[in-house]
Design a protein around this motif. Sequence first.
Motif, PDB file in Angstrom:
ATOM      1  N   GLY A 271       0.810  -1.205   0.000  1.00  0.00           N
ATOM      2  CA  GLY A 271       0.000   0.000   0.000  1.00  0.00           C
ATOM      3  C   GLY A 271       0.841   1.251   0.000  1.00  0.00           C
ATOM      4  N   GLY A 272       0.155   2.394  -0.064  1.00  0.00           N
ATOM      5  CA  GLY A 272       0.815   3.684  -0.094  1.00  0.00           C
ATOM      6  C   GLY A 272       0.221   4.623   0.924  1.00  0.00           C
ATOM      7  N   LEU A 273       1.015   5.600   1.317  1.00  0.00           N
ATOM      8  CA  LEU A 273       0.635   6.600   2.307  1.00  0.00           C
ATOM      9  C   LEU A 273       1.029   7.968   1.754  1.00  0.00           C
ATOM     10  N   VAL A 274       0.063   8.882   1.674  1.00  0.00           N
ATOM     11  CA  VAL A 274       0.338  10.238   1.193  1.00  0.00           C
ATOM     12  C   VAL A 274      -0.037  11.216   2.303  1.00  0.00           C
ATOM     13  N   PRO A 275       0.927  11.622   3.130  1.00  0.00           N
ATOM     14  CA  PRO A 275       0.649  12.559   4.216  1.00  0.00           C
ATOM     15  C   PRO A 275       0.777  14.001   3.753  1.00  0.00           C
ATOM     16  N   ASN A 276       0.280  14.901   4.573  1.00  0.00           N
ATOM     17  CA  ASN A 276       0.388  16.324   4.256  1.00  0.00           C
ATOM     18  C   ASN A 276       1.714  16.853   4.787  1.00  0.00           C
ATOM     19  N   ILE A 277       2.770  16.667   4.002  1.00  0.00           N
ATOM     20  CA  ILE A 277       4.101  17.164   4.336  1.00  0.00           C
ATOM     21  C   ILE A 277       4.655  17.891   3.113  1.00  0.00           C
ATOM     22  N   PRO A 278       5.517  18.879   3.309  1.00  0.00           N
ATOM     23  CA  PRO A 278       6.096  19.601   2.170  1.00  0.00           C
ATOM     24  C   PRO A 278       7.231  18.809   1.548  1.00  0.00           C
ATOM     25  N   LEU A 283       9.641   7.174  -0.195  1.00  0.00           N
ATOM     26  CA  LEU A 283      10.476   6.240   0.552  1.00  0.00           C
ATOM     27  C   LEU A 283       9.782   4.895   0.598  1.00  0.00           C
ATOM     28  N   GLU A 284      10.561   3.855   0.325  1.00  0.00           N
ATOM     29  CA  GLU A 284      10.042   2.512   0.177  1.00  0.00           C
ATOM     30  C   GLU A 284       9.788   1.811   1.505  1.00  0.00           C
ATOM     31  N   THR A 285       9.271   2.529   2.504  1.00  0.00           N
ATOM     32  CA  THR A 285       8.966   1.925   3.793  1.00  0.00           C
ATOM     33  C   THR A 285       8.163   0.638   3.574  1.00  0.00           C
ATOM     34  N   GLN A 286       8.598  -0.426   4.230  1.00  0.00           N
ATOM     35  CA  GLN A 286       8.179  -1.784   3.860  1.00  0.00           C
ATOM     36  C   GLN A 286       6.664  -1.958   3.940  1.00  0.00           C
ATOM     37  N   THR A 287       6.070  -2.362   2.845  1.00  0.00           N
ATOM     38  CA  THR A 287       4.637  -2.625   2.652  1.00  0.00           C
ATOM     39  C   THR A 287       3.784  -1.368   2.643  1.00  0.00           C
ATOM     40  N   ARG A 288       4.249  -0.248   3.171  1.00  0.00           N
ATOM     41  CA  ARG A 288       3.449   0.965   3.282  1.00  0.00           C
ATOM     42  C   ARG A 288       4.290   2.143   2.841  1.00  0.00           C
ATOM     43  N   ILE A 289       4.369   2.365   1.534  1.00  0.00           N
ATOM     44  CA  ILE A 289       5.265   3.352   0.931  1.00  0.00           C
ATOM     45  C   ILE A 289       4.793   4.769   1.243  1.00  0.00           C
ATOM     46  N   VAL A 290       5.736   5.647   1.584  1.00  0.00           N
ATOM     47  CA  VAL A 290       5.440   7.053   1.845  1.00  0.00           C
ATOM     48  C   VAL A 290       5.718   7.859   0.573  1.00  0.00           C
ATOM     49  N   TYR A 291       4.697   8.590   0.113  1.00  0.00           N
ATOM     50  CA  TYR A 291       4.813   9.452  -1.063  1.00  0.00           C
ATOM     51  C   TYR A 291       4.607  10.908  -0.648  1.00  0.00           C
ATOM     52  N   GLY A 292       5.589  11.776  -0.920  1.00  0.00           N
ATOM     53  CA  GLY A 292       5.397  13.198  -0.702  1.00  0.00           C
ATOM     54  C   GLY A 292       4.390  13.745  -1.696  1.00  0.00           C
ATOM     55  N   PRO A 293       3.460  14.605  -1.279  1.00  0.00           N
ATOM     56  CA  PRO A 293       2.431  15.115  -2.201  1.00  0.00           C
ATOM     57  C   PRO A 293       3.005  15.800  -3.435  1.00  0.00           C
ATOM     58  N   GLY A 294       4.202  16.382  -3.313  1.00  0.00           N
ATOM     59  CA  GLY A 294       4.796  17.062  -4.449  1.00  0.00           C
ATOM     60  C   GLY A 294       5.095  16.155  -5.626  1.00  0.00           C
ATOM     61  N   LEU A 295       5.142  14.853  -5.388  1.00  0.00           N
ATOM     62  CA  LEU A 295       5.356  13.904  -6.486  1.00  0.00           C
ATOM     63  C   LEU A 295       4.224  13.941  -7.505  1.00  0.00           C
ATOM     64  N   PHE A 296       3.072  14.489  -7.096  1.00  0.00           N
ATOM     65  CA  PHE A 296       1.890  14.479  -7.954  1.00  0.00           C
ATOM     66  C   PHE A 296       1.487  15.898  -8.369  1.00  0.00           C
TER      67      PHE A 296
END
Length: 407
Positions: A271-278, A283-296
């Motif tokens: 799965g993926g996680l998109v938090p409200n961070i600048p 980061l490929e955190t295991q099983t639960r990837i962190v995506y910075g919103p700026g990627l989109f």
Amino acid sequence: MSLLLAVPAAASSGFHPGADGLGDPYYPTFGNGGYRVSHYDIRLTYQPATDELEGTTTLLATTTENLSRFNLDFALKVTEVRVDGRPAAFAATGDQELEITPARPLPKGAETTVVVRYADVPSTVERYGGYTAWRRTPDGALVAGEPVAAAWWFPSNDHPSDKATFDVSVRVPAGTRVISNGVLTGTSTRAGWTRYDWRENKPQATYLATLAIGKFDVTQDTSPGGVPVYNAYSPDLGDNAGAARASVERTGELVDWLSGYFGPYPFSSVGGLVPNIPSSGGLETQTRIVYGPGLFARGSNTSVVVHELAHQWYGDSVSVARWSDIWLNEGFAQYAQFLWSEHEGEGTAQELADWIYAYYPADHPFWTVTPGDPGPDGQFADAVYQRGALALQALRTTVGDQVFLRI
């Protein structure tokens, strides 16, 4: 045993302090000598309004030397340590060293239980010249970072060469969610607080453990290939919200597609996680990837989802033994993006390789980085990613598609 009971630890012959680092060429003090961890049980209470964190982490470890003392990597304030049920002396030294002296020395091969209690305000804790892996958000917090993040929320043997299983249980005010690695095994609410219990049952490097707390929107599904999918989005992503969902909601499809190249998915969920961070990083955190919103920010970005999912095989399941080998993580993940480009008809891997090769002049610093040993300052240089992928394409060209894909 009778001798150990009779003689104070400091006087016991043949016992010595464990090393305060594993001697990694890039980060000599990361990790510790003298033991291996098999499991972390992390139990926390967090108050988002004040950023106060209280916790107890229990480590199950096996000694590899006769130890009179040993270290954990940790940055928060410790209130109590117990080793095998007995109070132990402790002291904080350096950037992240927690020195522990057990009441009794630990013989080689001993199965040891270490309990650490702590309380702090993680966002106020800075190490390594001002760095922090703990970031407050409008409704909670996120902890994620490479090569270090664990020290801001649990004590550990913080090096990817010592992987362990994890149980993470976090109590937060009702209405707030907790996201971590693996599978959500249960929740319970009482007296205005909710506890979330997460479990990662496959070995995980400490820097790949993540924790996100906030008012997330969650989607759950199962990929066509049978992998459980758990995605979470901050409700205040603004203009990036639609593109983030359009990308991350394809996780199930993409993990099945990658399985066709790399073999069965190695973990119990994805799965993926998109938090409200600048941030515009992932980061490929295991099983639960962190995506910075700026990627989109420019629209959907399935290519970065492919990159981070590829890391679940290369980087997470197969991990570096030392940080100088980082190209084995990033080169394969970058090459997965080449394969996705081929799949989408947006350029073959060879066309991309030719374009990258021609893009950088011969005297460009891109060619002075050594991808197989880039140094700590060049660990995440573009050359590590791109030239790692070029090396794989060169191998593919040399041995042919059939042999390459079997490799």
